[in-house]
Design a protein around this motif. Structure first.
Motif, PDB file in Angstrom:
ATOM      1  N   UNK A   1       0.829  -1.212   0.000  1.00 28.94           N
ATOM      2  CA  UNK A   1       0.000   0.000   0.000  1.00 28.94           C
ATOM      3  C   UNK A   1       0.857   1.253   0.000  1.00 28.94           C
ATOM      4  N   UNK A   2       1.983   1.195   0.700  1.00 30.58           N
ATOM      5  CA  UNK A   2       2.874   2.351   0.789  1.00 30.58           C
ATOM      6  C   UNK A   2       3.809   2.464  -0.405  1.00 30.58           C
ATOM      7  N   UNK A   3       3.874   1.406  -1.218  1.00 30.91           N
ATOM      8  CA  UNK A   3       4.777   1.413  -2.366  1.00 30.91           C
ATOM      9  C   UNK A   3       6.197   1.039  -2.019  1.00 30.91           C
ATOM     10  N   UNK A   4       6.406   0.541  -0.802  1.00 31.91           N
ATOM     11  CA  UNK A   4       7.765   0.232  -0.339  1.00 31.91           C
ATOM     12  C   UNK A   4       8.089  -1.256  -0.362  1.00 31.91           C
ATOM     13  N   UNK A   5       7.133  -2.087  -0.770  1.00 23.27           N
ATOM     14  CA  UNK A   5       7.356  -3.533  -0.781  1.00 23.27           C
ATOM     15  C   UNK A   5       8.528  -3.895  -1.681  1.00 23.27           C
ATOM     16  N   UNK A   6       9.393  -4.756  -1.215  1.00 25.01           N
ATOM     17  CA  UNK A   6      10.540  -5.203  -2.002  1.00 25.01           C
ATOM     18  C   UNK A   6      10.061  -5.856  -3.303  1.00 25.01           C
ATOM     19  N   UNK A   7      10.690  -5.491  -4.410  1.00 27.59           N
ATOM     20  CA  UNK A   7      10.270  -6.015  -5.712  1.00 27.59           C
ATOM     21  C   UNK A   7      10.331  -7.531  -5.755  1.00 27.59           C
ATOM     22  N   UNK A   8      11.323  -8.112  -5.098  1.00 36.42           N
ATOM     23  CA  UNK A   8      11.483  -9.568  -5.127  1.00 36.42           C
ATOM     24  C   UNK A   8      10.280 -10.255  -4.487  1.00 36.42           C
ATOM     25  N   UNK A   9       9.735  -9.658  -3.431  1.00 38.00           N
ATOM     26  CA  UNK A   9       8.551 -10.233  -2.778  1.00 38.00           C
ATOM     27  C   UNK A   9       7.339 -10.149  -3.703  1.00 38.00           C
ATOM     28  N   UNK A  10       7.193  -9.022  -4.407  1.00 38.65           N
ATOM     29  CA  UNK A  10       6.058  -8.889  -5.319  1.00 38.65           C
ATOM     30  C   UNK A  10       6.210  -9.849  -6.495  1.00 38.65           C
ATOM     31  N   UNK A  11       7.416  -9.993  -7.012  1.00 41.12           N
ATOM     32  CA  UNK A  11       7.651 -10.940  -8.104  1.00 41.12           C
ATOM     33  C   UNK A  11       7.312 -12.359  -7.660  1.00 41.12           C
ATOM     34  N   UNK A  12       7.667 -12.683  -6.423  1.00 41.63           N
ATOM     35  CA  UNK A  12       7.358 -14.017  -5.902  1.00 41.63           C
ATOM     36  C   UNK A  12       5.850 -14.208  -5.847  1.00 41.63           C
ATOM     37  N   UNK A  13       5.131 -13.163  -5.420  1.00 37.91           N
ATOM     38  CA  UNK A  13       3.671 -13.245  -5.393  1.00 37.91           C
ATOM     39  C   UNK A  13       3.123 -13.451  -6.800  1.00 37.91           C
TER      40      UNK A  13
ATOM     41  N   UNK B   1       1.983   4.796  -7.042  1.00 39.04           N
ATOM     42  CA  UNK B   1       3.325   4.222  -7.062  1.00 39.04           C
ATOM     43  C   UNK B   1       3.300   2.973  -7.928  1.00 39.04           C
ATOM     44  N   UNK B   2       4.384   2.232  -7.959  1.00 33.83           N
ATOM     45  CA  UNK B   2       4.505   1.100  -8.883  1.00 33.83           C
ATOM     46  C   UNK B   2       3.495  -0.017  -8.631  1.00 33.83           C
ATOM     47  N   UNK B   3       2.917  -0.063  -7.409  1.00 35.03           N
ATOM     48  CA  UNK B   3       1.947  -1.111  -7.102  1.00 35.03           C
ATOM     49  C   UNK B   3       0.500  -0.631  -7.199  1.00 35.03           C
ATOM     50  N   UNK B   4       0.308   0.587  -7.635  1.00 30.62           N
ATOM     51  CA  UNK B   4      -1.052   1.112  -7.773  1.00 30.62           C
ATOM     52  C   UNK B   4      -1.916   0.251  -8.697  1.00 30.62           C
TER      53      UNK B   4
END
Length: 219
Positions: free
Chosen positions: A28-40, A154-157
Motif C-alpha cells: 500500500x505504501x509502495x515500499x514492498x521489495x520487488x522480489x517479494x512482489x515478483x514471488x507473489x 506508485x509502482x503497485x497502484x
C-alpha cells in the motif's frame, strides 16, 4: 444474518491479520521489495490455474443452468482476464509467460491449491462455495484497505486498482450471493462450510506470508 456475513464474522481475526500483514501494508505504501512482489506474481499465477479448476469442477456439480453458467463463466474469466493481467504484471518485471508457467509452487501454494482441489472433487457444492469465498472477498477487502492506506500513486497502484475495480466488485457480489444461496439451501452443511472457510482463509493469510518471505523448498 446471511451466510456470507456469518463466515466473515467467524473469520474476523484472520481478516484483521491479513490487513496488518507487512506485505499488505508495504504494498500500500509502495515500499514492498520487488522480489517479494515478483514471488507473489509467480505463485499467484500458478494458484490461479487451480482456482479456475475449482470453479470448473463446481460448475459440473451445479444442478441448475444459471449456476452452472455462472461458475463456468468465472473459470473462463480467471483464465482469460485475471491471468492475462498477471502476465502483464510479470512482463513489467521481465518475467516471461514461459517462466511463469515453469514456476515451481512454493509449499504454501501447494497446500492451498491441493486443499481447494480436494474440496472441489470430494466436497459438496456448499463446501466449494465456502472454499472459494476467502480469496474473492479477501482480495477486495484487503485491496480496499490498501487504497485507504495509500497516500499517492506508485509502482503497485495497478494491483490496488485491479482488486478495487467495478468489475472485480461485481464478481465478489456474485460470489457472496452464491455463498448465501448454498448456505440457505444446505442448513445441514453450515458447520462444514465454516470449517472449510476457515481453512481457506488461513491459507490466504499464509499466502501473503509466503510471498513476503519468498518461501521456497530450501533444496
Amino acid at each position: 444474518m446471511s451466510g456470507s456475513q456469518r463466515l466473515l464474522d467467524v473469520g474476523a481475526a484472520i481478516w484483521a491479520a491479513q490487513k496488518s500483514h507487512p506485505f499488505v501494508t508495504e504494498l500500500a505504501a509502495g515500499t514492498l521489495d520487488e522480489a517479494a512482489f515478483e514471488h507473489w506474481v509467480r505463485q499467484d499465477y500458478r494458484y490461479l490455474q487451480d482456482y479456475a479448476r475449482l470453479f470448473a469442477v463446481a460448475g459440473t456439480k451445479a444442478r441448475d443452468e444459471e449456476t452452472m453458467t455462472d461458475l463456468l463463466g468465472v473459470a473462463h474469466s480467471v483464465l482469460d482476464t485475471e491471468m492475462d493481467l498477471h502476465r502483464s504484471f510479470a512482463a513489467d518485471y521481465g518475467i516471461s509467460r514461459g517462466e511463469l508457467e515453469a514456476t515451481e509452487k512454493a509449499p504454501t501454494c501447494v497446500a492451498y491449491t491441493n486443499f481447494l482441489l480436494r474440496t472441489a472433487y470430494e466436497g459438496s457444492l456448499a463446501e466449494i462455495a465456502a472454499a472459494l469465498y476467502p480469496c474473492m472477498q479477501g482480495y477486495l477487502d484487503v485491496a480496499d484497505h490498501m487504497a485507504e492506506l495509500a497516500d499517492e500513486e506508485h509502482r503497485y497502484t495497478p494491483f490496488i486498482e485491479l482488486y478495487t475495480s467495478d468489475e472485480f466488485r461485481a464478481e465478489v457480489d456474485w460470489c457472496r450471493g452464491f455463498v448465501d444461496d448454498c448456505w440457505d439451501a444446505s442448513p445441514g452443511q453450515q458447520e462444514a462450510m465454516e470449517a472449510v472457510f476457515l481453512t481457506s482463509a488461513k491459507l490466504e493469510y499464509r499466502f501473503w506470508e509466503m510471498a513476503y518471505t519468498e518461501e521456497g523448498w530450501g533444496l
